[in-house]
Motif scaffolding. Structure first.
Motif, PDB file in Angstrom:
ATOM      1  N   GLN A  22      -1.931  -0.993   2.195  1.00  0.00           N
ATOM      2  CA  GLN A  22      -2.954  -0.887   3.220  1.00  0.00           C
ATOM      3  C   GLN A  22      -2.803  -1.981   4.281  1.00  0.00           C
ATOM      4  O   GLN A  22      -2.911  -1.709   5.480  1.00  0.00           O
ATOM      5  CB  GLN A  22      -4.340  -0.956   2.581  1.00  0.00           C
ATOM      6  N   LEU A  23      -2.555  -3.211   3.846  1.00  0.00           N
ATOM      7  CA  LEU A  23      -2.361  -4.315   4.793  1.00  0.00           C
ATOM      8  C   LEU A  23      -1.161  -4.067   5.693  1.00  0.00           C
ATOM      9  O   LEU A  23      -1.238  -4.263   6.916  1.00  0.00           O
ATOM     10  CB  LEU A  23      -2.167  -5.635   4.034  1.00  0.00           C
ATOM     11  N   ALA A  24      -0.052  -3.643   5.111  1.00  0.00           N
ATOM     12  CA  ALA A  24       1.150  -3.394   5.904  1.00  0.00           C
ATOM     13  C   ALA A  24       0.915  -2.286   6.934  1.00  0.00           C
ATOM     14  O   ALA A  24       1.333  -2.399   8.097  1.00  0.00           O
ATOM     15  CB  ALA A  24       2.331  -3.055   4.999  1.00  0.00           C
ATOM     16  N   LEU A  25       0.233  -1.218   6.525  1.00  0.00           N
ATOM     17  CA  LEU A  25      -0.065  -0.130   7.457  1.00  0.00           C
ATOM     18  C   LEU A  25      -0.988  -0.609   8.578  1.00  0.00           C
ATOM     19  O   LEU A  25      -0.798  -0.254   9.744  1.00  0.00           O
ATOM     20  CB  LEU A  25      -0.682   1.055   6.716  1.00  0.00           C
ATOM     21  N   CYS A  26      -1.963  -1.437   8.237  1.00  0.00           N
ATOM     22  CA  CYS A  26      -2.865  -1.979   9.263  1.00  0.00           C
ATOM     23  C   CYS A  26      -2.127  -2.889  10.236  1.00  0.00           C
ATOM     24  O   CYS A  26      -2.340  -2.808  11.449  1.00  0.00           O
ATOM     25  CB  CYS A  26      -4.023  -2.733   8.611  1.00  0.00           C
TER      26      CYS A  26
END
Length: 193
Positions: A22-26
Motif C-alpha cells: 500500500q505504501l509503495a502504491l501511494c
C-alpha cells in the motif's frame, strides 16, 4: 496512471507486509482496489493468485500476480514510472537495500513477534538485547544509506523506509505489551528521528 480496476491488493488492513504494498502504491500515486482477506478462511481469489504460499499480500496488476511483500515493492518500483524512485538508482546501493531488507525480514522483525508473544521474563530479556543489537546495526545502515538525509532513501522515502516503516506500528504495540522502549533514541538516535 494505472486504473484502480487494473491494480488490486489482497490483504488485511493490519498486516505490516500488506502495508508495504500500500505504501509503495501511494508513493507512486497508483490507484488500487483493496480486497480485505480473512486469513483464517482464505478466499478462492487468494488461493488462485498465490497457490504456492497461500498468504497475503498479493498484488494483482492486470492479469499478473505478484506475491511476497519485498518482491511486490520491487515490482511496483519497476512497473510504474510515476512518482519518486523507490529503489536506489545505483546497483550497489540497490544490493545494499535488498540486503538490509532481508535482514529486517529474516532476523530482526521475527524477534519483535516472538517478544510480543513471550511470557518468560528471561526470554524477553534476551530478545530485547538481541533487538537492541539489531537496532544498532540498522542505525549504522541508516547512516550509510541515507547519506546524512532524512530517509534510508536519501531525501525521499525509499525501499528500506517502506520495509522498516511498515513494522513500526507492531513495534509500538510490542513496546506497550512488554513495557520497553525498543526504538530507543539513546541507542539509535537517527532511526528514532
Amino acid at each position: 496512471m494505472a486504473a484502480a480496476s487494473d491494480v488490486k491488493v489482497l490483504g488485511m488492513w493490519s498486516c505490516p507486509y500488506v502495508n508495504r504494498a500500500q505504501l509503495a502504491l501511494c508513493i507512486k500515486s497508483i490507484e488500487y482496489e483493496f480486497i480485505e482477506e480473512n486469513t483464517l478462511k482464505k478466499s478462492d481469489m487468494l488461493l488462485k493468485h498465490n497457490p504456492v504460499h497461500k498468504k497475503i499480500p498479493v498484488l494483482i496488476h492486470g492479469d499478473k500476480s505478484v506475491c511476497e511483500s519485498c518482491i511486490i515493492v520491487e515490482y511496483i518500483a519497476d512497473a510504474f514510472d510515476t512518482g519518486p524512485r523507490i529503489l536506489p538508482s545505483d546497483a550497489y546501493d540497490r544490493a545494499l537495500a535488498r540486503f538490509w531488507a532481508a535482514y529486517i525480514d529474516d532476523k530482526w522483525y521475527p524477534l519483535v513477534k516472538v517478544l510480543r508473544q513471550s511470557g518468560d521474563k528471561e526470554e524477553r530479556k534476551s530478545l530485547v538485547q538481541k533487538l537492541f543489537e539489531g537496532l544498532i546495526l540498522l542505525e549504522e545502515a541508516f547512516i550509510g544509506c541515507s547519506k546524512g538525509m532524512a530517509y534510508f532513501g536519501g531525501d525521499s522515502i525509499g525501499y528500506l523506509d517502506i520495509i522498516l516503516g511498515s513494522c513500526l506500528a507492531c513495534l509500538r504495540v510490542t513496546e506497550k505489551v512488554v513495557g520497553v522502549e525498543l526504538m530507543d533514541p539513546t541507542k539509535a538516535p537517527q532511526l528514532a528521528k
